[in-house]
Scaffold this motif. Sequence first.
Motif, PDB file in Angstrom:
ATOM      1  N   SER A   1       0.836  -1.196   0.000  1.00  0.00           N
ATOM      2  CA  SER A   1       0.000   0.000   0.000  1.00  0.00           C
ATOM      3  C   SER A   1       0.878   1.257   0.000  1.00  0.00           C
ATOM      4  CB  SER A   1      -0.907   0.018   1.226  1.00  0.00           C
ATOM      5  OG  SER A   1      -1.587   1.257   1.339  1.00  0.00           O
ATOM      6  N   GLU A   2       0.452   2.251  -0.766  1.00  0.00           N
ATOM      7  CA  GLU A   2       1.178   3.517  -0.822  1.00  0.00           C
ATOM      8  C   GLU A   2       0.504   4.593   0.024  1.00  0.00           C
ATOM      9  OE1 GLU A   2       1.702   4.637  -4.870  1.00  0.00           O
ATOM     10  OE2 GLU A   2       2.983   2.928  -5.360  1.00  0.00           O
ATOM     11  N   ALA A   3      -0.422   4.173   0.865  1.00  0.00           N
ATOM     12  CA  ALA A   3      -1.072   5.134   1.761  1.00  0.00           C
ATOM     13  C   ALA A   3      -0.037   5.762   2.683  1.00  0.00           C
ATOM     14  CB  ALA A   3      -2.163   4.439   2.573  1.00  0.00           C
ATOM     15  N   GLN A   4      -0.287   7.003   3.051  1.00  0.00           N
ATOM     16  CA  GLN A   4       0.608   7.739   3.920  1.00  0.00           C
ATOM     17  C   GLN A   4      -0.123   8.147   5.189  1.00  0.00           C
ATOM     18  OE1 GLN A   4       3.771   8.439   3.963  1.00  0.00           O
ATOM     19  NE2 GLN A   4       4.423   7.794   1.908  1.00  0.00           N
ATOM     20  N   ALA A   5       0.640   8.561   6.172  1.00  0.00           N
ATOM     21  CA  ALA A   5       0.058   9.043   7.420  1.00  0.00           C
ATOM     22  C   ALA A   5       0.987  10.069   8.024  1.00  0.00           C
ATOM     23  CB  ALA A   5      -0.179   7.892   8.397  1.00  0.00           C
ATOM     24  N   ALA A   6       0.426  10.895   8.898  1.00  0.00           N
ATOM     25  CA  ALA A   6       1.204  11.920   9.591  1.00  0.00           C
ATOM     26  C   ALA A   6       0.691  12.032  11.016  1.00  0.00           C
ATOM     27  CB  ALA A   6       1.103  13.260   8.868  1.00  0.00           C
TER      28      ALA A   6
ATOM     29  N   GLY B   1      14.319  16.839   4.437  1.00  0.00           N
ATOM     30  CA  GLY B   1      14.040  17.582   3.221  1.00  0.00           C
ATOM     31  C   GLY B   1      12.917  16.993   2.399  1.00  0.00           C
ATOM     32  N   ALA B   2      12.174  16.025   2.952  1.00  0.00           N
ATOM     33  CA  ALA B   2      11.089  15.382   2.217  1.00  0.00           C
ATOM     34  C   ALA B   2       9.786  16.153   2.415  1.00  0.00           C
ATOM     35  CB  ALA B   2      10.929  13.931   2.668  1.00  0.00           C
ATOM     36  N   PHE B   3       8.790  15.795   1.606  1.00  0.00           N
ATOM     37  CA  PHE B   3       7.476  16.418   1.731  1.00  0.00           C
ATOM     38  C   PHE B   3       6.894  16.071   3.089  1.00  0.00           C
ATOM     39  CE2 PHE B   3       2.816  16.273   0.961  1.00  0.00           C
ATOM     40  CZ  PHE B   3       2.633  17.625   0.703  1.00  0.00           C
TER      41      PHE B   3
ATOM     42  N   ASP C   1      -9.637  11.178   2.827  1.00  0.00           N
ATOM     43  CA  ASP C   1      -8.875  11.605   3.995  1.00  0.00           C
ATOM     44  C   ASP C   1      -9.537  11.037   5.233  1.00  0.00           C
ATOM     45  OD1 ASP C   1      -7.000  13.906   2.853  1.00  0.00           O
ATOM     46  OD2 ASP C   1      -9.003  14.194   2.002  1.00  0.00           O
ATOM     47  N   ALA C   2      -8.731  10.581   6.176  1.00  0.00           N
ATOM     48  CA  ALA C   2      -9.250  10.078   7.445  1.00  0.00           C
ATOM     49  C   ALA C   2      -8.442  10.710   8.572  1.00  0.00           C
ATOM     50  CB  ALA C   2      -9.157   8.556   7.497  1.00  0.00           C
ATOM     51  N   TRP C   3      -9.154  11.226   9.582  1.00  0.00           N
ATOM     52  CA  TRP C   3      -8.527  11.959  10.678  1.00  0.00           C
ATOM     53  C   TRP C   3      -8.974  11.391  12.029  1.00  0.00           C
ATOM     54  CZ3 TRP C   3      -6.091  16.938   9.568  1.00  0.00           C
ATOM     55  CH2 TRP C   3      -6.233  17.387   8.243  1.00  0.00           C
ATOM     56  N   PHE C   4      -8.088  11.508  12.988  1.00  0.00           N
ATOM     57  CA  PHE C   4      -8.495  11.444  14.389  1.00  0.00           C
ATOM     58  C   PHE C   4      -7.604  12.402  15.164  1.00  0.00           C
ATOM     59  CE2 PHE C   4      -8.640  10.224  18.792  1.00  0.00           C
ATOM     60  CZ  PHE C   4     -10.014  10.080  18.988  1.00  0.00           C
ATOM     61  N   ILE C   5      -8.260  13.342  15.838  1.00  0.00           N
ATOM     62  CA  ILE C   5      -7.546  14.303  16.683  1.00  0.00           C
ATOM     63  C   ILE C   5      -8.163  14.230  18.068  1.00  0.00           C
ATOM     64  CG2 ILE C   5      -6.804  16.688  16.975  1.00  0.00           C
ATOM     65  CD1 ILE C   5      -7.433  17.119  13.998  1.00  0.00           C
TER      66      ILE C   5
ATOM     67  N   MET D   1      -4.512  10.352   7.650  1.00  0.00           N
ATOM     68  CA  MET D   1      -4.145   9.249   6.773  1.00  0.00           C
ATOM     69  C   MET D   1      -4.800   9.436   5.414  1.00  0.00           C
ATOM     70  SD  MET D   1      -4.495   5.167   7.535  1.00  0.00           S
ATOM     71  CE  MET D   1      -3.816   3.959   6.388  1.00  0.00           C
ATOM     72  N   GLY D   2      -4.081   9.108   4.362  1.00  0.00           N
ATOM     73  CA  GLY D   2      -4.604   9.243   3.008  1.00  0.00           C
ATOM     74  C   GLY D   2      -3.529   8.940   1.987  1.00  0.00           C
ATOM     75  N   TYR D   3      -3.872   9.176   0.714  1.00  0.00           N
ATOM     76  CA  TYR D   3      -2.922   8.989  -0.387  1.00  0.00           C
ATOM     77  C   TYR D   3      -2.459  10.354  -0.888  1.00  0.00           C
ATOM     78  CZ  TYR D   3      -4.103   4.021  -0.845  1.00  0.00           C
ATOM     79  OH  TYR D   3      -4.271   2.685  -0.622  1.00  0.00           O
ATOM     80  N   ASP D   4      -1.205  10.419  -1.285  1.00  0.00           N
ATOM     81  CA  ASP D   4      -0.687  11.674  -1.828  1.00  0.00           C
ATOM     82  C   ASP D   4      -1.404  12.071  -3.113  1.00  0.00           C
ATOM     83  OD1 ASP D   4       1.100  11.998   0.235  1.00  0.00           O
ATOM     84  OD2 ASP D   4       2.774  11.045  -0.823  1.00  0.00           O
ATOM     85  N   ASN D   5      -1.846  11.088  -3.877  1.00  0.00           N
ATOM     86  CA  ASN D   5      -2.530  11.387  -5.146  1.00  0.00           C
ATOM     87  C   ASN D   5      -4.041  11.524  -4.982  1.00  0.00           C
ATOM     88  OD1 ASN D   5      -3.347   8.769  -4.733  1.00  0.00           O
ATOM     89  ND2 ASN D   5      -2.379   7.936  -6.585  1.00  0.00           N
ATOM     90  N   ASN D   6      -4.489  11.590  -3.731  1.00  0.00           N
ATOM     91  CA  ASN D   6      -5.904  11.811  -3.410  1.00  0.00           C
ATOM     92  C   ASN D   6      -6.793  10.635  -3.799  1.00  0.00           C
ATOM     93  OD1 ASN D   6      -7.468  13.699  -2.014  1.00  0.00           O
ATOM     94  ND2 ASN D   6      -8.409  14.448  -3.899  1.00  0.00           N
ATOM     95  N   SER D   7      -6.241   9.442  -3.873  1.00  0.00           N
ATOM     96  CA  SER D   7      -7.044   8.258  -4.151  1.00  0.00           C
ATOM     97  C   SER D   7      -7.918   7.929  -2.941  1.00  0.00           C
ATOM     98  CB  SER D   7      -6.143   7.058  -4.465  1.00  0.00           C
ATOM     99  OG  SER D   7      -5.384   7.286  -5.621  1.00  0.00           O
ATOM    100  N   ARG D   8      -8.899   7.066  -3.167  1.00  0.00           N
ATOM    101  CA  ARG D   8      -9.815   6.677  -2.097  1.00  0.00           C
ATOM    102  C   ARG D   8      -9.165   5.645  -1.179  1.00  0.00           C
ATOM    103  NH1 ARG D   8     -15.473   7.508  -3.827  1.00  0.00           N
ATOM    104  NH2 ARG D   8     -16.063   5.898  -2.328  1.00  0.00           N
ATOM    105  N   LEU D   9      -9.394   5.797   0.106  1.00  0.00           N
ATOM    106  CA  LEU D   9      -8.973   4.797   1.066  1.00  0.00           C
ATOM    107  C   LEU D   9      -9.989   3.656   1.060  1.00  0.00           C
ATOM    108  CD1 LEU D   9      -8.058   7.235   3.958  1.00  0.00           C
ATOM    109  CD2 LEU D   9      -6.419   5.766   2.760  1.00  0.00           C
TER     110      LEU D   9
END
Length: 720
Positions: A394-399, A422-424, A629-633, A645-653
């Motif tokens: 999976s290429e999904a990302q998270a922060a 120096g990354a995005f 996009d999926a969030w929990f704060i 959490m999501g994809y950089d290319n805005n694809s659906r989770l």
Amino acid sequence: MSGNGNKRPPLVADRRYAAKPAAKKKAPPKKAAAKPAARKRKAAPKKAKPRGFIGWFLTPFRWFFRLLWAFTWRIGLVVGLIIGGFSFYFAAHMPEMADLIDGRTRGSVTMTDFQGDVFAWRGDQFGGMVTAETVSPYLHNAVVATEDKRFYRHLGISPRGIASAVRINLRAGRGPLSGNGGSTLTQQTAKLLCLGVPFDPTKWESESAYEADCRRTTLWRKAREAVFAVGMEIAYTKEEILTIYLNRAYLGAGSRGFEAAAQRYFGISAAEVNPAQAAMLAGLLTAPSANAPTRNLQRAQNRAGIVIGLMQDQGYISAAEANEARTNPATLTDAARANSGGFFADWVMASGPEFFTRDTTEDVIIRTTLDQRIQTAAEEALIRVFENDVREGSEAQAAIVVMSADGAVRAMVGGRNISATGAFNRATQALRQTGSAFKPFIYAAALDLGMSPYSMIDDSPVCFEQPGSGDWCPENYDRKFVGPISMIDSLANSRNIPAILVSEEVGRGLVSDVANGFGVQGDLAAGPALALGVSESTLLDMTGAFAGILNGGSQVTPYGLTDLRLMGDDIPLMDATGVGIGERIIREEAARQLTWMMTKVVEDGTGQRARIAGWPIAGKTGTTQGSRDAWFIGFTGDYVTGVWMGYDNNSRLTNVTGGTLPATIWRETMLGVLDGKQPTALPLMIPQQPASTGVLESQGGQAPAQDILNLLDSILTGQN
């Protein structure tokens, strides 16, 4: 007769020719006596002309080499005189050795965590001047053994080394000047000095371009390099040349000079390194970036093993010392090994004053808010969840962002590549729709006006007119309608219709003002869809906005810089005074009531995966349209943590909402953050339940007049 002895008496006939006395002087046979000498020259074997086919074949070559030698020694003499002249010219114009120690045009930034421990470096680090006499003898000898074993026997250039390098290059199928250069330590030092050419910002667009130009290899530059090297040998002693080299050499990870590298990798001075550490540092000289131990420790250790062998072969260390160094190779300090906080450090560099961060010409020390324990907890949580709960490939990302209630950022993960620099940074640079994570600001505006958390809202189908595009008829996530529902349950279960009705009731403008006041930056949506979080924000801003709710309704500015000072100075040039908590956005009572409402999200609503036994937690899930996009704060009494959490290319989770993987990542992070701590209470207020509450309904997007009157009554009651 006796007077004549044995001589024959002259004949009488001879006297008849007295008229010809010259015949006696002529004596041609005597002149002919030279003929035997001529015969000897002709017969001399050394002068004999070659005979046969081989002799005639070799004659042109012998003639050519005689001519070449006659020409070469004269040209060599002229070239030698020219080289000598230029070398003495360079020697006469060499500056003082101390002026060549630190040639950086930019400074460095060293970052410490909130306890003062170094965790990150930026720019070119220079640890301070060392000399060939003050560094560890092992380091001194390791450099000489690795780079130039004839250093103390040549005058700056080594024809033997150059010939060997050319042979190696040609055998490898490269050009004679490609690859091995056969450069002496003096020539390498000359190259580090760019042959005396200073950096000119009008000629080179950056220092990197300047250094790349200095490293170009051409015949002309090699010739200049050789002349400059001889000039250095005339102007400086061997130890002075080595001192310049030890201070100017680049050793990876932003380290300029061996002192900076020793501190960077081992946390000690260059005077204290042992044979294994000295060998690792010297081994970096061939390929500092590729061999840097922070990048590949095993590769750095393997290269160090080769250097240890060279030191042993050349008699600098004993066999016992070599075996000890191989058995116990050099390792990194915990800070260097962790390489933590890369995204956080990049954010501090980008958000700090440019003239003291990105473009500093000074060596700067920045004390930050980072907590390395919390940073490690966040990194490990992200890695663990992706390894166990996300499909392979999976290429999904998270922060992740963790901060205190006053906005002090304690940890930041900007993506799955934890060690990237120096990354995005998806925590600070990615603008994403907030979805239902935006809803707390709607209810904050309502509570601030005096509405009760127990107020009832009609969760029924409703449509809104959209000029030019027909009616807009929103739905709930589950595509169901539950009828009358309290604000408490609406928030806990993230119902869309009630949120839209409350937003329309209190006014979109007020909702936008509250959200902006808490730190949600940018232009927010103008239509009723504002309530569904169609506007974009960063995770950092959203986490800071929730911190505003935790601290009682005041604005929070996320910050990471505590103070900044120049290296060697004790007085900070700037500090975090005035940063953090700002002006009040909503009443404290409203913020406390909202906090209580948000605990229901975790206890009974969409955020139950975030629950931690014994800890009161408030939070909000968020999932955007199409699950892009999926969030929990959420927050405890001390920390606010946001997860996206999501994809950089805005694809659906796929099968991911804010209450699933983001809530899981949040929980895993907070388990590490809260480990060993006692539960702290949330600053909440449970409002008194009124005797009766009307139901807020909608008719084409307009609230009934009676509901408005009830709202005004509640406001007046609250004021009294």
